[in-house]
Design a protein around this motif. Structure first.
Motif, PDB file in Angstrom:
ATOM      1  N   PHE A 190      60.474  -7.971  32.343  1.00 24.01           N
ATOM      2  CA  PHE A 190      59.760  -9.171  31.929  1.00 24.01           C
ATOM      3  C   PHE A 190      60.093  -9.584  30.490  1.00 24.01           C
ATOM      4  O   PHE A 190      59.597 -10.605  30.007  1.00 24.01           O
ATOM      5  N   ALA A 191      60.929  -8.791  29.809  1.00 27.93           N
ATOM      6  CA  ALA A 191      61.294  -9.113  28.428  1.00 27.93           C
ATOM      7  C   ALA A 191      62.445 -10.117  28.399  1.00 27.93           C
ATOM      8  O   ALA A 191      63.408  -9.995  29.177  1.00 27.93           O
ATOM      9  N   ASP A 192      62.383 -11.107  27.519  1.00 33.08           N
ATOM     10  CA  ASP A 192      63.424 -12.114  27.383  1.00 33.08           C
ATOM     11  C   ASP A 192      63.790 -12.730  28.726  1.00 33.08           C
ATOM     12  O   ASP A 192      64.969 -12.884  29.072  1.00 33.08           O
ATOM     13  N   HIS A 193      62.772 -13.033  29.498  1.00 35.18           N
ATOM     14  CA  HIS A 193      62.980 -13.564  30.857  1.00 35.18           C
ATOM     15  C   HIS A 193      63.657 -14.938  30.786  1.00 35.18           C
ATOM     16  O   HIS A 193      63.366 -15.769  29.902  1.00 35.18           O
ATOM     17  N   ALA A 194      64.559 -15.193  31.736  1.00 29.48           N
ATOM     18  CA  ALA A 194      65.295 -16.462  31.766  1.00 29.48           C
ATOM     19  C   ALA A 194      64.364 -17.652  32.007  1.00 29.48           C
ATOM     20  O   ALA A 194      64.685 -18.794  31.657  1.00 29.48           O
ATOM     21  N   LEU A 195      63.193 -17.401  32.573  1.00 29.86           N
ATOM     22  CA  LEU A 195      62.233 -18.475  32.857  1.00 29.86           C
ATOM     23  C   LEU A 195      61.366 -18.791  31.642  1.00 29.86           C
ATOM     24  O   LEU A 195      60.715 -19.850  31.603  1.00 29.86           O
ATOM     25  N   ASP A 196      61.389 -17.898  30.661  1.00 33.53           N
ATOM     26  CA  ASP A 196      60.522 -18.074  29.495  1.00 33.53           C
ATOM     27  C   ASP A 196      60.793 -19.416  28.796  1.00 33.53           C
ATOM     28  O   ASP A 196      61.904 -19.696  28.368  1.00 33.53           O
TER      29      ASP A 196
END
Length: 342
Positions: A333-339
């Motif tokens: 969940f870190a640096d998620h592309a959806l963020d």
């Protein structure tokens, strides 16, 4: 539905897989070719097959590929798929209907039967018939192949389990020490079951623990155990040796019904049952098995940001890809592309 005791001829004819002409040394080396856990699983699978054959009036050693196919089909549907001991000491048990067996279990059932046939010199082996392989493909397509993931006993749930154990009696002290050791050393249950007192070397910084060769590690390995702040494996082992008065031989042993220590080691299956029993008293949201403590250590170390090379010193992984899965999962969940996109 009760069956004859295990000393029956039908059971012995197939279950006693090692040829009577082999001496004890030859049997020992032959048996060591496979892990005890594998052979125990084969034995359990073969037991179910033998008594299934008895129920259907089939001599196990003369079973055809049709019989084996019918057996596997019953197992896939949960028909006579559960073996329940009624009196293990007397070798009495029964088969019961249960949950449908997953394809992976049926593959192992077939492997156990194949191994028994091979040791008995049966040729050609009915287990190799192409119709069986074709039917297994059908079972795999229709069956539930979802693998239930073993829950990780990380420090928080493990602490809850450890705090719930009464260490004033020997059984509680043994289990408390064993759970803590398996977490601290990322041990498999088969490895923990084989530890002897002579494998412990107490040094100034902690303990050097020698682990015997196994199917996972072909050579003897050594790991370091260091003192802990809140839960200390070094102190726990010292306390266990002192209270149990075990000076040599197996480190963790079975208890009799009166809570007395026996000379017999606590085997892998006994360790697995102990873990499930102890965790069941404290937590109910994890699927726990004998692998949960090893998984718990790795997950905890990865989450804490420990370097991969230092984790491997404890876990003894040979394939980095296996350990990489833990790192990937920890940072999913870190640096998620959806963020920031929504």
């Amino acid at each position: 539905m009760t069956y004859p005791d295990i000393s029956g001829s039908a059971y012995s004819s197939l279950q006693t897989v090692f040829d009577a002409q082999l001496n004890s040394r030859a049997r020992r080396f032959l048996r060591s070719a496979k892990a005890d856990s594998t052979l125990n699983a084969y034995q359990a699978d073969t037991r179910i097959f033998v008594f299934w054959c008895q129920l259907h009036g089939v001599e196990p050693l003369q079973a055809s590929h049709h019989h084996i196919m019918n057996f596997l089909a019953d197992q896939a549907d949960g028909v006579l798929a559960d073996w329940v001991w009624l009196d293990k000491a007397e070798g009495k048990g029964e088969l019961r209907h249960g949950e449908p067996r997953k394809p992976a279990t049926l593959v192992r059932r077939l492997a156990g039967i194949r191994y028994a046939f091979k040791q008995k010199g049966i040729h050609p082996m009915p287990t190799e018939h192409p119709d069986i392989k074709e039917m297994m493909r059908g079972i795999v397509r229709l069956g539930d192949n979802h693998k239930r993931k073993t829950g990780a006993l990380t420090l928080e749930p493990l602490a809850k389990v450890l705090d719930g154990i009464d260490t004033h009696d020997l059984a509680g002290l043994r289990d408390h020490t064993l759970l803590l050791l398996m977490f601290s050393g990322a041990l498999r249950r088969s490895e923990a079951a084989r530890i002897e007192v002579s494998d412990l070397d107490f040094v100034g910084q902690g303990i050097r623990l020698r682990l015997k060769p196994s199917k996972h590690q072909l050579h003897e390995t050594e790991i370091a155990l260091i003192p802990g702040k809140h839960y200390c494996p070094v102190l726990a082992l010292n306390n266990w040796l002192k209270k149990s008065r075990i000076n040599s031989g197996p480190l963790f042993r079975r208890m009799n019904r009166w809570g007395q220590i026996t000379p017999d080691p606590l085997g892998p299956q006994g360790i697995n049952l102990m873990i499930k029993r102890r965790t069941g008293h404290s937590i109910d949201y994890l699927y726990v098995s004998g692998h949960s403590l090893r998984r718990g250590f790795i997950t905890s170390a990865v989450t804490a940001g420990k370097p991969m090379n230092k984790i491997i010193e404890v876990t003894r992984h040979k394939d980095m890809r296996t350990l990489q899965e833990y790192f990937d999962d920890a940072h999913k969940f870190a640096d998620h592309a959806l963020d920031g996109l929504l």
